[in-house]
Write a protein that holds these residues in place. Structure first.
Motif, PDB file in Angstrom:
ATOM      1  N   TYR A  34       0.636  -1.361  -0.144  1.00 32.87           N
ATOM      2  CA  TYR A  34      -0.548   0.265  -0.032  1.00 32.87           C
ATOM      3  C   TYR A  34       0.498   1.385   0.246  1.00 32.87           C
ATOM      4  N   LYS A  35       1.780   1.387  -0.728  1.00 32.45           N
ATOM      5  CA  LYS A  35       3.164   2.463  -0.485  1.00 32.45           C
ATOM      6  C   LYS A  35       2.856   3.502  -1.223  1.00 32.45           C
ATOM      7  N   GLY A  36       1.797   4.165  -0.683  1.00 33.87           N
ATOM      8  CA  GLY A  36       2.132   5.700  -2.627  1.00 33.87           C
ATOM      9  C   GLY A  36       0.402   5.444  -2.669  1.00 33.87           C
ATOM     10  N   ILE A  37       0.076   5.318  -1.735  1.00 34.65           N
ATOM     11  CA  ILE A  37      -1.896   4.832  -1.622  1.00 34.65           C
ATOM     12  C   ILE A  37      -2.752   6.208  -1.726  1.00 34.65           C
ATOM     13  N   LEU A  38      -2.004   7.049  -0.908  1.00 33.48           N
ATOM     14  CA  LEU A  38      -2.611   8.324  -0.491  1.00 33.48           C
ATOM     15  C   LEU A  38      -2.323   9.298  -1.557  1.00 33.48           C
ATOM     16  N   PRO A  39      -1.240   9.658  -2.449  1.00 27.66           N
ATOM     17  CA  PRO A  39      -1.579  10.781  -4.120  1.00 27.66           C
ATOM     18  C   PRO A  39      -1.711  10.009  -5.071  1.00 27.66           C
ATOM     19  N   PRO A  40      -2.800   8.255  -5.684  1.00 27.79           N
ATOM     20  CA  PRO A  40      -3.376   8.304  -6.246  1.00 27.79           C
ATOM     21  C   PRO A  40      -5.218   9.105  -5.501  1.00 27.79           C
ATOM     22  N   VAL A  41      -5.215   8.495  -4.624  1.00 26.87           N
ATOM     23  CA  VAL A  41      -6.840   8.538  -3.830  1.00 26.87           C
ATOM     24  C   VAL A  41      -6.869   9.876  -3.774  1.00 26.87           C
ATOM     25  N   LEU A  42      -6.356  11.229  -3.769  1.00 24.78           N
ATOM     26  CA  LEU A  42      -6.305  12.633  -3.925  1.00 24.78           C
ATOM     27  C   LEU A  42      -6.466  12.270  -5.160  1.00 24.78           C
ATOM     28  N   ALA A  43      -6.093  11.805  -5.533  1.00 26.01           N
ATOM     29  CA  ALA A  43      -5.728  12.379  -7.558  1.00 26.01           C
ATOM     30  C   ALA A  43      -7.041  11.908  -7.895  1.00 26.01           C
ATOM     31  N   GLU A  44      -7.877  10.603  -7.818  1.00 26.08           N
ATOM     32  CA  GLU A  44      -8.790  10.359  -8.023  1.00 26.08           C
ATOM     33  C   GLU A  44     -10.410  11.144  -9.190  1.00 26.08           C
ATOM     34  N   THR A  45     -10.534  11.977  -8.113  1.00 30.58           N
ATOM     35  CA  THR A  45     -11.879  12.471  -8.275  1.00 30.58           C
ATOM     36  C   THR A  45     -11.437  14.095  -8.717  1.00 30.58           C
ATOM     37  N   PRO A  46     -10.082  14.691  -8.862  1.00 32.67           N
ATOM     38  CA  PRO A  46     -10.142  15.660 -10.404  1.00 32.67           C
ATOM     39  C   PRO A  46      -9.711  15.044 -10.848  1.00 32.67           C
ATOM     40  N   LYS A  47      -9.132  14.089 -11.710  1.00 36.81           N
ATOM     41  CA  LYS A  47      -8.682  13.058 -12.430  1.00 36.81           C
ATOM     42  C   LYS A  47      -9.797  13.092 -13.120  1.00 36.81           C
ATOM     43  N   ARG A  48     -10.906  11.949 -12.783  1.00 35.61           N
ATOM     44  CA  ARG A  48     -12.130  11.596 -13.342  1.00 35.61           C
ATOM     45  C   ARG A  48     -12.751  13.015 -13.717  1.00 35.61           C
ATOM     46  N   ALA A  49     -12.659  14.382 -12.638  1.00 37.90           N
ATOM     47  CA  ALA A  49     -14.136  14.803 -13.797  1.00 37.90           C
ATOM     48  C   ALA A  49     -13.192  15.641 -14.591  1.00 37.90           C
ATOM     49  N   VAL A  50     -12.076  15.830 -14.509  1.00 39.26           N
ATOM     50  CA  VAL A  50     -11.194  16.826 -15.901  1.00 39.26           C
ATOM     51  C   VAL A  50     -11.540  15.162 -16.872  1.00 39.26           C
ATOM     52  N   LYS A  51     -11.120  13.957 -16.475  1.00 44.99           N
ATOM     53  CA  LYS A  51     -10.727  13.415 -17.808  1.00 44.99           C
ATOM     54  C   LYS A  51     -12.698  13.239 -18.751  1.00 44.99           C
ATOM     55  N   PHE A  52     -13.583  13.423 -17.827  1.00 42.32           N
ATOM     56  CA  PHE A  52     -15.076  13.145 -18.023  1.00 42.32           C
ATOM     57  C   PHE A  52     -15.602  14.400 -19.278  1.00 42.32           C
ATOM     58  N   PHE A  53     -15.306  15.341 -18.293  1.00 43.17           N
ATOM     59  CA  PHE A  53     -15.316  17.286 -18.496  1.00 43.17           C
ATOM     60  C   PHE A  53     -14.787  17.902 -19.565  1.00 43.17           C
ATOM     61  N   THR A  54     -13.521  17.173 -19.563  1.00 38.29           N
ATOM     62  CA  THR A  54     -12.804  18.021 -20.618  1.00 38.29           C
ATOM     63  C   THR A  54     -12.749  17.110 -21.991  1.00 38.29           C
ATOM     64  N   PHE A  55     -13.108  16.039 -22.381  1.00 35.12           N
ATOM     65  CA  PHE A  55     -13.811  14.515 -23.285  1.00 35.12           C
ATOM     66  C   PHE A  55     -15.133  15.288 -23.621  1.00 35.12           C
ATOM     67  N   GLU A  56     -15.731  15.211 -22.483  1.00 36.38           N
ATOM     68  CA  GLU A  56     -17.326  16.246 -23.495  1.00 36.38           C
ATOM     69  C   GLU A  56     -17.207  17.538 -24.042  1.00 36.38           C
ATOM     70  N   GLN A  57     -16.341  18.548 -23.854  1.00 34.68           N
ATOM     71  CA  GLN A  57     -15.621  19.559 -24.165  1.00 34.68           C
ATOM     72  C   GLN A  57     -14.746  19.772 -25.694  1.00 34.68           C
ATOM     73  N   TYR A  58     -14.009  18.823 -25.819  1.00 33.92           N
ATOM     74  CA  TYR A  58     -13.386  18.426 -27.280  1.00 33.92           C
ATOM     75  C   TYR A  58     -14.630  17.917 -27.936  1.00 33.92           C
ATOM     76  N   LYS A  59     -15.250  17.189 -27.642  1.00 29.74           N
ATOM     77  CA  LYS A  59     -16.401  16.281 -28.274  1.00 29.74           C
ATOM     78  C   LYS A  59     -16.922  17.594 -28.839  1.00 29.74           C
ATOM     79  N   LYS A  60     -17.303  18.785 -28.777  1.00 26.55           N
ATOM     80  CA  LYS A  60     -18.692  19.456 -28.521  1.00 26.55           C
ATOM     81  C   LYS A  60     -17.403  20.053 -29.458  1.00 26.55           C
ATOM     82  N   VAL A  61     -16.344  20.501 -29.677  1.00 20.58           N
ATOM     83  CA  VAL A  61     -16.213  21.739 -30.307  1.00 20.58           C
ATOM     84  C   VAL A  61     -15.570  20.738 -31.649  1.00 20.58           C
ATOM     85  N   LEU A  62     -14.921  19.410 -31.522  1.00 18.61           N
ATOM     86  CA  LEU A  62     -15.217  18.575 -32.932  1.00 18.61           C
ATOM     87  C   LEU A  62     -15.966  18.323 -33.454  1.00 18.61           C
TER      88      LEU A  62
END
Length: 223
Positions: A34-62
């Motif tokens: 479980y070494k290094g568990i905290l960084p991915p836990v902290l990053a998971e929410t903003p990571k998913r939010a950025v992934k799907f939000f920007t995907f939709e925005q890029y899709k609209k632009v394209l």
């Protein structure tokens, strides 16, 4: 751990996945997994939010570019992956540094202490908290491009099933295949990222510098 070992001659080389698990457990205990568990836990929410939000925005632009749907999904996925990589890379640097430390879990610095140490010695740039950014851009960009491109194209080709259980299996199967193919294609970028962000073979000497040079070095020395 597999990604940072440099062939069979590496003294830290693991013979198999089972050998890796046994060695870590014997040397570092159960918490070693479980070494290094905290960084991915902290990053998971903003990571998913950025992934799907920007995907939709890029899709609209394209959508204004009159691209074929299949290509638009792939390009939008590439854009979302590149954006996502910028957000998660500092967390990845801290995570890899913690995971490659072979001391016992209790002897390790905390995630925040490790981040402070990285900033102190290397700063916020390419030698510090954003080390290996180009490889992370490649890893996430390629993965999302293949995943979203394959998933939405195949999902539109295979007919929707009226049975909810079969429809779930259809979407689950497409997602599973999409993720598997994307992982196979992007793994060289992941290996390069781990080599750049992890410990260098000779302390004080930087062997793995940029994404494609690292790939070339690994290919030349290890196949």
């Amino acid at each position: 751990r597999f990604q940072i070992q440099r062939g069979k001659t590496d003294p830290t080389s693991y013979k198999s996945l089972g050998d890796c698990f046994r060695t870590i457990f014997q040397r570092e205990g159960l918490l070693g997994f479980y070494k290094g568990i905290l960084p991915p836990v902290l990053a998971e929410t903003p990571k998913r939010a950025v992934k799907f939000f920007t995907f939709e925005q890029y899709k609209k632009v394209l959508g204004y570019a009159s691209l074929p749907p299949g290509l638009a999904f792939a390009v939008a996925g590439l854009g979302s992956g590149l954006t996502e990589a910028v957000v998660v890379n500092p967390f990845e640097v801290v995570k890899v540094t913690l995971q490659t430390n072979q001391n016992a879990f209790t002897e390790q610095p905390s995630s925040f202490a490790q981040a402070q140490q990285i900033i102190k010695t290397g700063g916020l740039g390419s030698q510090g908290l954003n080390k290996g950014l180009t490889a992370t851009l490649g890893r996430h960009g390629v993965f999302n491009m293949v995943y979203f491109g394959f998933y939405f194209n195949v999902k539109n080709i295979l007919p929707v099933n009226k049975d909810p259980n079969l429809e779930f299996l259809r979407k689950f199967g497409i997602g599973l295949v999409s993720g598997t193919i994307a992982s196979i294609i992007n793994i060289p970028f992941d290996v390069a990222k781990s080599r750049i962000q992890g410990p260098q073979p000779v302390p004080g000497e930087i062997k793995y510098r940029t994404c494609f040079k690292t790939m070339a070095t690994v290919y030349k020395e290890e196949g």
